[in-house]
Design a protein around this motif. Structure first.
Motif, PDB file in Angstrom:
ATOM      1  N   PHE A 217      71.931 -52.505  15.768  1.00 20.54           N
ATOM      2  CA  PHE A 217      71.634 -53.051  14.491  1.00 20.54           C
ATOM      3  C   PHE A 217      72.501 -53.136  13.374  1.00 20.54           C
ATOM      4  CE2 PHE A 217      67.064 -52.798  16.295  1.00 20.54           C
ATOM      5  CZ  PHE A 217      66.986 -54.322  16.251  1.00 20.54           C
TER       6      PHE A 217
ATOM      7  N   VAL B 229      70.985 -48.234  19.612  1.00 26.16           N
ATOM      8  CA  VAL B 229      69.270 -47.860  19.601  1.00 26.16           C
ATOM      9  C   VAL B 229      69.228 -47.691  21.080  1.00 26.16           C
ATOM     10  CG1 VAL B 229      67.089 -48.486  19.336  1.00 26.16           C
ATOM     11  CG2 VAL B 229      68.890 -49.036  17.537  1.00 26.16           C
TER      12      VAL B 229
ATOM     13  N   PRO C  69      59.213 -42.648  23.255  1.00 28.27           N
ATOM     14  CA  PRO C  69      59.115 -41.993  21.597  1.00 28.27           C
ATOM     15  C   PRO C  69      59.347 -43.404  20.791  1.00 28.27           C
ATOM     16  CG  PRO C  69      61.228 -41.497  22.898  1.00 28.27           C
ATOM     17  CD  PRO C  69      60.221 -41.919  23.966  1.00 28.27           C
ATOM     18  N   SER C  70      58.900 -43.009  19.459  1.00 29.57           N
ATOM     19  CA  SER C  70      58.988 -43.933  18.235  1.00 29.57           C
ATOM     20  C   SER C  70      60.556 -44.302  18.232  1.00 29.57           C
ATOM     21  CB  SER C  70      58.346 -43.259  17.162  1.00 29.57           C
ATOM     22  OG  SER C  70      58.286 -44.047  16.264  1.00 29.57           O
ATOM     23  N   GLY C  71      60.786 -45.563  17.951  1.00 27.91           N
ATOM     24  CA  GLY C  71      62.181 -45.894  17.694  1.00 27.91           C
ATOM     25  C   GLY C  71      63.144 -46.181  18.862  1.00 27.91           C
ATOM     26  N   CYS C  72      62.691 -45.919  20.040  1.00 26.83           N
ATOM     27  CA  CYS C  72      63.544 -46.250  21.211  1.00 26.83           C
ATOM     28  C   CYS C  72      63.723 -47.479  21.656  1.00 26.83           C
ATOM     29  CB  CYS C  72      62.968 -45.353  22.423  1.00 26.83           C
ATOM     30  SG  CYS C  72      61.520 -46.155  23.161  1.00 26.83           S
ATOM     31  N   GLY C  73      62.879 -48.493  20.857  1.00 22.14           N
ATOM     32  CA  GLY C  73      63.294 -49.838  21.200  1.00 22.14           C
ATOM     33  C   GLY C  73      62.408 -50.695  21.860  1.00 22.14           C
ATOM     34  N   LYS C  74      61.238 -50.400  21.917  1.00 16.71           N
ATOM     35  CA  LYS C  74      59.898 -50.978  22.907  1.00 16.71           C
ATOM     36  C   LYS C  74      59.803 -52.425  21.965  1.00 16.71           C
ATOM     37  CE  LYS C  74      57.240 -47.667  21.964  1.00 16.71           C
ATOM     38  NZ  LYS C  74      57.811 -46.839  21.231  1.00 16.71           N
ATOM     39  N   SER C  75      59.522 -52.144  20.994  1.00 18.53           N
ATOM     40  CA  SER C  75      59.066 -53.507  20.022  1.00 18.53           C
ATOM     41  C   SER C  75      60.355 -54.595  20.338  1.00 18.53           C
ATOM     42  CB  SER C  75      58.690 -53.418  18.674  1.00 18.53           C
ATOM     43  OG  SER C  75      57.765 -52.542  18.759  1.00 18.53           O
ATOM     44  N   THR C  76      61.650 -53.971  20.238  1.00 18.31           N
ATOM     45  CA  THR C  76      62.731 -54.767  20.132  1.00 18.31           C
ATOM     46  C   THR C  76      62.917 -55.354  21.349  1.00 18.31           C
ATOM     47  OG1 THR C  76      63.843 -53.227  18.451  1.00 18.31           O
ATOM     48  CG2 THR C  76      65.251 -54.725  19.872  1.00 18.31           C
TER      49      THR C  76
ATOM     50  N   GLU D  26      51.548 -52.766  21.116  1.00 15.08           N
ATOM     51  CA  GLU D  26      50.306 -51.946  20.570  1.00 15.08           C
ATOM     52  C   GLU D  26      49.216 -52.693  20.093  1.00 15.08           C
ATOM     53  OE1 GLU D  26      51.620 -48.388  18.598  1.00 15.08           O
ATOM     54  OE2 GLU D  26      53.730 -48.997  18.730  1.00 15.08           O
TER      55      GLU D  26
ATOM     56  N   HIS E  90      51.657 -46.485  22.791  1.00 13.14           N
ATOM     57  CA  HIS E  90      51.865 -45.014  22.560  1.00 13.14           C
ATOM     58  C   HIS E  90      50.563 -44.175  23.402  1.00 13.14           C
ATOM     59  CE1 HIS E  90      55.351 -44.608  19.984  1.00 13.14           C
ATOM     60  NE2 HIS E  90      54.833 -45.783  19.359  1.00 13.14           N
TER      61      HIS E  90
HETATM   62  N1  LIG Z   1      65.560 -55.654  12.472  1.00 14.78           N
HETATM   63  C1  LIG Z   1      66.055 -54.536  12.301  1.00 14.78           C
HETATM   64  N2  LIG Z   1      67.099 -54.172  11.577  1.00 14.78           N
HETATM   65  C2  LIG Z   1      67.393 -52.843  11.572  1.00 14.78           C
HETATM   66  N3  LIG Z   1      67.020 -51.958  12.319  1.00 14.78           N
HETATM   67  C3  LIG Z   1      66.064 -52.283  13.230  1.00 14.78           C
HETATM   68  C4  LIG Z   1      65.433 -53.565  13.071  1.00 14.78           C
HETATM   69  N4  LIG Z   1      64.405 -53.645  14.207  1.00 14.78           N
HETATM   70  C5  LIG Z   1      64.401 -52.427  14.491  1.00 14.78           C
HETATM   71  N5  LIG Z   1      65.432 -51.622  13.977  1.00 14.78           N
HETATM   72  C6  LIG Z   1      65.657 -50.121  14.436  1.00 14.78           C
HETATM   73  O1  LIG Z   1      65.757 -49.894  15.693  1.00 14.78           O
HETATM   74  C7  LIG Z   1      64.983 -48.914  16.316  1.00 14.78           C
HETATM   75  C8  LIG Z   1      64.021 -49.304  17.303  1.00 14.78           C
HETATM   76  O2  LIG Z   1      63.130 -50.061  16.833  1.00 14.78           O
HETATM   77  P1  LIG Z   1      61.677 -50.452  17.744  1.00 14.78           P
HETATM   78  O3  LIG Z   1      60.883 -51.150  16.321  1.00 14.78           O
HETATM   79  O4  LIG Z   1      62.173 -51.513  18.734  1.00 14.78           O
HETATM   80  O5  LIG Z   1      61.332 -49.229  17.910  1.00 14.78           O
HETATM   81  P2  LIG Z   1      59.568 -48.875  18.905  1.00 14.78           P
HETATM   82  O6  LIG Z   1      60.137 -48.263  20.063  1.00 14.78           O
HETATM   83  O7  LIG Z   1      59.158 -50.125  18.862  1.00 14.78           O
HETATM   84  O8  LIG Z   1      59.228 -47.852  17.825  1.00 14.78           O
HETATM   85  P3  LIG Z   1      57.678 -47.695  17.448  1.00 14.78           P
HETATM   86  O9  LIG Z   1      57.065 -46.893  18.745  1.00 14.78           O
HETATM   87  O10 LIG Z   1      57.691 -46.734  16.370  1.00 14.78           O
HETATM   88  O11 LIG Z   1      56.756 -49.015  17.049  1.00 14.78           O
HETATM   89  C9  LIG Z   1      64.392 -48.080  15.067  1.00 14.78           C
HETATM   90  O12 LIG Z   1      65.396 -47.051  14.725  1.00 14.78           O
HETATM   91  C10 LIG Z   1      64.257 -49.402  14.038  1.00 14.78           C
HETATM   92  O13 LIG Z   1      64.506 -48.762  12.979  1.00 14.78           O
END
Ligand SMILES: Nc1ncnc2c1ncn2[C@@H]1O[C@H](COP(=O)(O)OP(=O)(O)OP(=O)(O)O)[C@@H](O)[C@H]1O
Ligand SMILES: [Mg+2]
Length: 271
Positions: free
Chosen positions: A19, A27, A46-53, A167, A200
């Motif tokens: 990002f 990420v 784990p939180s922040g590993c990029g699942k939502s992305t 989720e 989760h």
């Molecule tokens: N649009 C964005 N701009 C900058 N950073 C982003 C953006 N979207 C996500 N991130 C970062 O990318 C990483 C992965 O985010 P993501 O939301 O995909 O994680 P996640 O695995 O879904 O976490 P969680 O379990 O907490 O929902 C995080 O560090 C987040 O801060």
């Protein structure tokens, strides 16, 4: 071949996400993954590993820094009617000025379906999620769990081939969550759509998934392990096979979460 192979619903090839716009703060990186058509695929990690992305990449509402995402329609570059996302409860995007039924009908109207058909399809899906008696209610008259059901009915009614769920029940009470987990599992078995589901909740992952991907901790996260879940549906969460698998997945994730915490305990200057 322009898209994914015929039996593939989604394929990720060498995906990298940064990002910071190329400053090398990955990420996740070098992620390869194929989800089969009709599969119920669960992603945990784990939180922040990029699942939502990852879900957002499939939905066509985010771009990868490296690599590509394909469906049988071709490379994903924008949202499309073949994919639909169900968001986390807190941001259930219902239209407040429309009734539950009108919310479900909305997407069908966008598809240009005739009025009588829209009404019949909406009634059918409201019944499938147990909301036949709430069709005329407005969102502010519905509980969180009911709103989430309207969202599910609305998404499924337009027949997307791929349903993305991020989720979806995390913010609900345990009893409602359990009810909706079983509904989603049953609907998937009745309709056999591809579902890609992020959670989760390990119990939920083992209850629903045919395969479970465990992601590693960021930075440069990827798929750490893949579990094939051969337990028959509907699953008995107290069966030895269920309990054992849940335990394995839990240990696997805990290892990654611990890495994150260990990492964050080290002062930046000494890294
Ligand atoms: N649009 C964005 N701009 C900058 N950073 C982003 C953006 N979207 C996500 N991130 C970062 O990318 C990483 C992965 O985010 P993501 O939301 O995909 O994680 P996640 O695995 O879904 O976490 P969680 O379990 O907490 O929902 C995080 O560090 C987040 O801060
Ligand atoms: Mg997320």
């Amino acid at each position: 071949m322009t898209g994914a192979e015929r039996n593939e619903a989604v394929s990720f090839r060498d995906i990298g996400i940064d990002f910071t716009g190329g400053r090398g703060d990955w990420v996740l990186r070098h992620l390869d993954l194929t989800v089969e058509a009709g599969e119920f695929f669960v992603i945990v990690g784990p939180s922040g590993c990029g699942k939502s992305t990852l879900l957002r990449l499939i939905a066509g509402i985010a771009d990868a820094t490296e690599g590509d995402v394909r469906t049988p329609e071709g490379p994903v570059t924008r949202p499309g009617a073949d994919r639909a996302m169900i968001f986390q409860n807190v941001d259930v995007p219902l239209m407040e000025w429309l009734t539950a039924k009108q919310n479900v009908e909305f997407g069908l109207r966008m598809q240009g379906r005739p009025r009588a058909e829209r009404s019949a399809v909406a009634d059918d899906f409201l019944r499938k999620v147990g909301l036949q008696n709430a069709a005329g209610k407005y969102p502010h008259e519905l509980s969180g769990g009911m709103k989430q059901r309207v969202q599910i009915a609305r998404v499924l009614a337009v027949s997307p081939g791929i349903v993305l769920m991020d989720e979806p029940f995390a913010a609900l009470d345990a009893q409602t969550r359990k009810l909706l987990q079983h509904e989603v599992s049953r609907l998937w078995r009745e309709e056999v759509r591809t579902v890609i589901y992020v959670t989760h909740d390990i119990r939920e992952a083992v209850l629903l998934g045919q395969r479970i991907a465990v992601m590693s901790a960021p930075p440069q996260a990827g798929i750490k392990s893949m579990y094939q879940v051969d337990l028959p549906y509907p699953r008995d969460e107290f069966s030895p096979g269920f309990v054992e698998l849940a335990r394995q997945v839990e240990i696997d994730i805990e290892e990654e979460v611990n890495k994150l915490w260990a990492d964050s305990a080290v002062p930046r200057s000494t890294r």
